[in-house]
Design an enzyme around this catalytic site. Sequence first.
Site, mmCIF file in Angstrom:
data_model
loop_
_atom_site.group_PDB
_atom_site.id
_atom_site.type_symbol
_atom_site.label_atom_id
_atom_site.label_comp_id
_atom_site.label_asym_id
_atom_site.label_seq_id
_atom_site.Cartn_x
_atom_site.Cartn_y
_atom_site.Cartn_z
ATOM 1 N N ARG A 11 6.373 -40.170 -30.997
ATOM 2 C CA ARG A 11 7.262 -40.713 -29.973
ATOM 3 C C ARG A 11 7.404 -39.777 -28.786
ATOM 4 O O ARG A 11 8.049 -40.140 -27.803
ATOM 5 C CB ARG A 11 8.656 -40.934 -30.573
ATOM 6 C CG ARG A 11 8.904 -42.349 -31.104
ATOM 7 C CD ARG A 11 10.283 -42.345 -31.745
ATOM 8 N NE ARG A 11 10.951 -43.605 -31.777
ATOM 9 C CZ ARG A 11 11.035 -44.400 -32.850
ATOM 10 N NH1 ARG A 11 10.384 -44.090 -33.943
ATOM 11 N NH2 ARG A 11 11.735 -45.503 -32.803
ATOM 12 N N ARG A 36 17.972 -45.922 -26.982
ATOM 13 C CA ARG A 36 16.631 -45.966 -27.591
ATOM 14 C C ARG A 36 15.592 -46.427 -26.571
ATOM 15 O O ARG A 36 14.488 -45.887 -26.519
ATOM 16 C CB ARG A 36 16.629 -46.905 -28.818
ATOM 17 C CG ARG A 36 17.351 -46.285 -30.012
ATOM 18 C CD ARG A 36 17.807 -47.342 -30.999
ATOM 19 N NE ARG A 36 16.722 -47.946 -31.732
ATOM 20 C CZ ARG A 36 16.836 -49.107 -32.389
ATOM 21 N NH1 ARG A 36 17.968 -49.778 -32.385
ATOM 22 N NH2 ARG A 36 15.808 -49.582 -33.057
ATOM 23 N N LYS A 39 6.633 -53.622 -34.630
ATOM 24 C CA LYS A 39 5.779 -52.639 -35.325
ATOM 25 C C LYS A 39 5.978 -52.711 -36.844
ATOM 26 O O LYS A 39 5.012 -52.680 -37.594
ATOM 27 C CB LYS A 39 6.111 -51.210 -34.860
ATOM 28 C CG LYS A 39 5.880 -50.942 -33.392
ATOM 29 C CD LYS A 39 6.091 -49.468 -33.061
ATOM 30 C CE LYS A 39 7.504 -48.978 -33.274
ATOM 31 N NZ LYS A 39 8.525 -49.558 -32.378
ATOM 32 N N ARG A 47 21.185 -52.807 -39.075
ATOM 33 C CA ARG A 47 21.064 -51.355 -38.904
ATOM 34 C C ARG A 47 22.161 -50.834 -37.982
ATOM 35 O O ARG A 47 22.487 -51.475 -36.982
ATOM 36 C CB ARG A 47 19.690 -51.022 -38.304
ATOM 37 C CG ARG A 47 18.594 -50.922 -39.329
ATOM 38 C CD ARG A 47 17.233 -50.800 -38.718
ATOM 39 N NE ARG A 47 17.127 -49.846 -37.625
ATOM 40 C CZ ARG A 47 15.975 -49.491 -37.069
ATOM 41 N NH1 ARG A 47 14.835 -49.994 -37.516
ATOM 42 N NH2 ARG A 47 15.947 -48.627 -36.081
ATOM 43 N N ARG A 64 18.518 -58.837 -35.426
ATOM 44 C CA ARG A 64 17.721 -58.351 -36.555
ATOM 45 C C ARG A 64 18.582 -58.055 -37.776
ATOM 46 O O ARG A 64 19.666 -57.484 -37.661
ATOM 47 C CB ARG A 64 16.981 -57.075 -36.124
ATOM 48 C CG ARG A 64 16.231 -56.403 -37.266
ATOM 49 C CD ARG A 64 15.103 -55.548 -36.795
ATOM 50 N NE ARG A 64 15.536 -54.311 -36.157
ATOM 51 C CZ ARG A 64 14.680 -53.421 -35.664
ATOM 52 N NH1 ARG A 64 13.381 -53.645 -35.713
ATOM 53 N NH2 ARG A 64 15.128 -52.315 -35.095
HETATM 54 P P1 AMP Z 1 12.741 -46.751 -36.023
HETATM 55 O O1 AMP Z 1 13.028 -47.297 -37.389
HETATM 56 O O2 AMP Z 1 11.290 -46.419 -35.825
HETATM 57 O O3 AMP Z 1 13.302 -47.615 -34.930
HETATM 58 O O4 AMP Z 1 13.508 -45.347 -35.927
HETATM 59 C C1 AMP Z 1 14.906 -45.278 -36.044
HETATM 60 C C2 AMP Z 1 15.397 -43.959 -35.498
HETATM 61 O O5 AMP Z 1 14.856 -42.870 -36.247
HETATM 62 C C3 AMP Z 1 15.008 -43.655 -34.062
HETATM 63 O O6 AMP Z 1 15.862 -44.286 -33.106
HETATM 64 C C4 AMP Z 1 15.155 -42.131 -34.041
HETATM 65 O O7 AMP Z 1 16.513 -41.757 -34.012
HETATM 66 C C5 AMP Z 1 14.602 -41.746 -35.409
HETATM 67 N N1 AMP Z 1 13.135 -41.550 -35.337
HETATM 68 C C6 AMP Z 1 12.181 -42.315 -35.918
HETATM 69 N N2 AMP Z 1 10.964 -41.851 -35.624
HETATM 70 C C7 AMP Z 1 11.131 -40.777 -34.823
HETATM 71 C C8 AMP Z 1 10.247 -39.880 -34.154
HETATM 72 N N3 AMP Z 1 8.918 -40.018 -34.252
HETATM 73 N N4 AMP Z 1 10.794 -38.878 -33.426
HETATM 74 C C9 AMP Z 1 12.119 -38.724 -33.328
HETATM 75 N N5 AMP Z 1 13.022 -39.545 -33.895
HETATM 76 C C10 AMP Z 1 12.533 -40.570 -34.655
#
Ligand code: AMP
Length: 216
Positions: free
Chosen positions: A90, A173, A15, A162, A129
């Site tokens: 999400r 996740r 994404k 990360r 990554r």
């Molecule tokens: P990402 O970079 O999209 O993989 O997001 C990293 C982390 O941020 C996720 O594993 C969640 O802990 C938090 N996070 C990101 N977007 C959301 C969301 N829409 N709702 C809840 N937690 C989020």
Amino acid sequence: MKKNIILMGPPGAGKGTLAKQLKNYYNLVHISTGDMFRDAIKAGTELGKLAKGYIDHGDLVPDEVTIGIVKERLSQKDCEGGFLLDGFPRTLPQAEALSLLTKEINRPIDTVVNLDCDEKELVRRISGRRVCKTCGAPYHIDTMKPKVDGVCDLCGGPLYQRADDNEEALKVRLSHYVNQTKPLLDYYEKAGLLRNFNSLRGSEQVFDEVKEFLEK
Ligand code: AMP
């Protein structure tokens, strides 16, 4: 042209990479809730302090917090010309809040682009990554190496892994994805907005296919 876009798919489906390609090509605003949380953590704000515990364990940040930051960002003037939501919604409450908000501000979602990917490949992608600390550009230790080890090709920033890209957090996740996020595909299918793409084809081909679809 479809310009108000939700990008969906499990962690590691691509994404973020697709969002960066589309943002540069169409000049859309990229709204990544994950990036917003990571920026807040870096800046040491109250939001960052709250989010860090959840993120490090792979858990979701509570809906009311996440919905709040998206509301604020999506209502800003620069989103008028189109936006890419990456990592939001999400959960069902997030999707419902987004429906209300986009009606309120008259910026309806044009399409939901979903990236399909099998679990084995997700684990491979995520465990290798690396991300630029300065500009967020994504790399992979085997398949998307930088020209100089540990250094971003684009801005010269340092690459890092990360904190939540480890096996334990990834399991959490993925389970949140399956239980809470994947059901949203049905929600958007019923709304007539869902379009699936196979992310195993590689980022350049997916980008071309998505571009063609958005311009139809
Ligand atoms: P990402 O970079 O999209 O993989 O997001 C990293 C982390 O941020 C996720 O594993 C969640 O802990 C938090 N996070 C990101 N977007 C959301 C969301 N829409 N709702 C809840 N937690 C989020």
